[in-house]
Scaffold this motif. Structure first.
Motif, mmCIF file in Angstrom:
data_model
loop_
_atom_site.group_PDB
_atom_site.id
_atom_site.type_symbol
_atom_site.label_atom_id
_atom_site.label_comp_id
_atom_site.label_asym_id
_atom_site.label_seq_id
_atom_site.Cartn_x
_atom_site.Cartn_y
_atom_site.Cartn_z
ATOM 1 N N PHE A 80 0.846 -1.200 0.000
ATOM 2 C CA PHE A 80 0.000 0.000 0.000
ATOM 3 C C PHE A 80 0.880 1.249 0.000
ATOM 4 N N LYS A 81 0.576 2.165 -0.913
ATOM 5 C CA LYS A 81 1.416 3.346 -1.091
ATOM 6 C C LYS A 81 0.947 4.474 -0.174
ATOM 7 N N THR A 82 1.807 4.910 0.731
ATOM 8 C CA THR A 82 1.429 5.965 1.686
ATOM 9 C C THR A 82 2.230 7.246 1.477
ATOM 10 N N ASP A 153 -12.473 10.836 7.662
ATOM 11 C CA ASP A 153 -12.593 9.954 6.506
ATOM 12 C C ASP A 153 -11.286 9.213 6.288
ATOM 13 N N SER A 154 -11.388 7.896 6.195
ATOM 14 C CA SER A 154 -10.238 7.112 5.760
ATOM 15 C C SER A 154 -10.132 7.243 4.248
ATOM 16 N N VAL A 155 -9.033 6.774 3.707
ATOM 17 C CA VAL A 155 -8.805 6.903 2.270
ATOM 18 C C VAL A 155 -9.756 5.975 1.487
ATOM 19 N N TYR A 156 -10.122 6.406 0.280
ATOM 20 C CA TYR A 156 -10.884 5.550 -0.627
ATOM 21 C C TYR A 156 -10.014 5.255 -1.831
ATOM 22 N N ASP A 157 -9.611 4.026 -2.002
ATOM 23 C CA ASP A 157 -8.703 3.648 -3.072
ATOM 24 C C ASP A 157 -8.869 2.160 -3.393
ATOM 25 N N PRO A 158 -9.992 1.828 -4.058
ATOM 26 C CA PRO A 158 -10.285 0.410 -4.310
ATOM 27 C C PRO A 158 -9.241 -0.294 -5.182
ATOM 28 N N ASP A 159 -8.441 0.483 -5.945
ATOM 29 C CA ASP A 159 -7.387 -0.167 -6.730
ATOM 30 C C ASP A 159 -6.362 -0.818 -5.814
ATOM 31 N N GLN A 160 -6.080 -0.130 -4.713
ATOM 32 C CA GLN A 160 -5.081 -0.663 -3.779
ATOM 33 C C GLN A 160 -5.715 -1.444 -2.633
ATOM 34 N N MET A 161 -6.971 -1.149 -2.328
ATOM 35 C CA MET A 161 -7.619 -1.778 -1.173
ATOM 36 C C MET A 161 -8.737 -2.671 -1.683
ATOM 37 N N LYS A 162 -8.424 -3.964 -1.811
ATOM 38 C CA LYS A 162 -9.407 -4.796 -2.503
ATOM 39 C C LYS A 162 -10.670 -5.028 -1.681
ATOM 40 N N GLY A 163 -10.593 -4.814 -0.386
ATOM 41 C CA GLY A 163 -11.791 -4.930 0.449
ATOM 42 C C GLY A 163 -12.856 -3.902 0.071
ATOM 43 N N GLN A 201 -0.669 -1.940 8.094
ATOM 44 C CA GLN A 201 -1.831 -2.657 8.631
ATOM 45 C C GLN A 201 -2.418 -1.976 9.872
ATOM 46 N N ASN A 202 -1.638 -1.098 10.503
ATOM 47 C CA ASN A 202 -2.145 -0.370 11.677
ATOM 48 C C ASN A 202 -2.655 1.032 11.317
ATOM 49 N N GLY A 203 -2.643 1.362 10.021
ATOM 50 C CA GLY A 203 -3.283 2.620 9.620
ATOM 51 C C GLY A 203 -2.373 3.690 9.083
ATOM 52 N N ALA A 204 -1.202 3.299 8.574
ATOM 53 C CA ALA A 204 -0.249 4.270 8.029
ATOM 54 C C ALA A 204 -0.883 5.092 6.900
ATOM 55 N N PRO A 205 -0.435 6.346 6.730
ATOM 56 C CA PRO A 205 0.624 6.964 7.535
ATOM 57 C C PRO A 205 0.110 7.646 8.805
#
Ligand code: MTE
Ligand code: MO
Length: 301
Positions: A80-82, A153-163, A201-205
């Motif tokens: 995941f790109k941060t 708001d958390s990020v919205y990026d379905p390309d990187q976040m398959k969930g 996995q803990n929410g970076a950055p």
């Protein structure tokens, strides 16, 4: 206590560690002296001495953007790109701003804050977070008198976040706090853990951590903080209002509709170890109970 070696922190893409390292060496021989830092002498201090292992903290996660099993976030978030990453602070404020992570690391000094994360599912872990008070960030934008709540708001990026390709929750993941909760010094902007930069996995950055509330209030990978007049509807409230209220204060006397909240399983303990008693406001009653005087916490759960 874990010693933080210079070699462990300097090679990383540093947002906060350079300064926290300087702070830690000024306290003691290369290690962070917990007892001299704020927020360790609370009602749960008998339990925050036993920090959960780095391995458990980084492999047992809830982060539905990367899957719903506990080790999915670890497995699926490594690429995941941060960077670059920006956060906008907007809405009911005098001067909205948009800050890069580099600017944030220049403007705010992270310190170690050891807190218990109590998940609404009934488990907990003790995490040596790195971070600073959200109130410091909010003071930069000057909230107007209409700013009654804060939305994250958390990020919205379905390309990187398959969930996010599945409607498990309404995306982006949204959470909220009342303005006085957001301004409380315990409400933390998290930049790292165990003296290192925050793992993906803990929410970076950057994520929020609210010590006296169930873990789901603490949104990961945030890109927007919006001050608003009306109470926001969080993703979990929208998914199941009967189970997840806006306040979500840790409260052993208010059960979840499907299970008791009186006790918790401490991650990392022997499987035969007894569950421990959950404390009111997760052990921070003295610090935060005054925010809720005259409120029926059974109704405003
Ligand atoms: N964006 C986002 N933030 C989130 C979640 C999530 O699924 N997505 N899960 C929440 C829940 S239920 C918990 S218990 C904590 C877990 O944080 P940790 O994995 O760092 O222990 O993150 C919270 N923040
Ligand atoms: Mo959770």
């Amino acid at each position: 206590m874990k010693k933080i070696k210079y070699s462990e922190i300097t090679p990383e893409k540093i947002y906060n560690n350079r300064r926290s390292f300087i702070k830690s060496i000024s306290i003691g021989a290369g290690s962070i002296a917990i007892s001299s830092l704020p927020f360790s002498g609370n009602a749960a201090s008998d339990k925050i001495d036993n920090k959960t292992s780095y391995k458990d903290i980084t492999t047992y996660n809830n982060y539905y953007e990367f899957g719903t099993s506990k080790n999915d976030p670890y497995k699926n978030s490594q690429n995941f790109k941060t960077n670059p990453w920006n956060i906008s602070i907007e809405g009911e404020v005098e001067s909205p701003i948009n800050l890069s992570m580099e600017e944030i690391s220049e403007m705010f000094l992270s310190e170690e804050r050891v807190h218990r994360l109590r998940c609404v599912e009934g488990w907990s872990m003790v995490i040596p977070w790195m971070g600073f008070s959200l109130s410091e960030l909010l003071s930069k934008v000057t909230p107007t008198s209409k700013a009654k709540f804060v939305e994250f708001d958390s990020v919205y990026d379905p390309d990187q976040m398959k969930g996010q390709r599945y409607p498990v929750l309404k995306w982006p993941y949204k959470e909220g706090l009342r303005i006085d909760e957001a301004m409380h010094p315990l409400t933390t902007v998290v930049t790292g853990l165990y003296g290192k930069k925050l793992p993906n996995q803990n929410g970076a950055p950057l994520r929020i951590f609210v010590p006296w509330k169930y873990g789901f209030k603490s949104a990961k990978a945030i890109v927007k903080i919006k001050l608003v007049e009306k109470m926001p509807t969080s993703s979990w409230m929208r998914a199941s209002p009967r189970e997840y209220g806006f306040y979500s204060n840790v409260n052993p006397y208010v059960d979840h509709p499907r299970w008791s909240q009186a006790t918790e399983r401490v991650i990392g303990n022997d499987i035969f170890a007894p569950r421990v008693k959950t404390l009111m406001f997760n052990g921070y009653e003295e610090e935060v109970a005054s925010l809720y005087t005259d409120m029926d916490l059974k109704k405003y759960f």
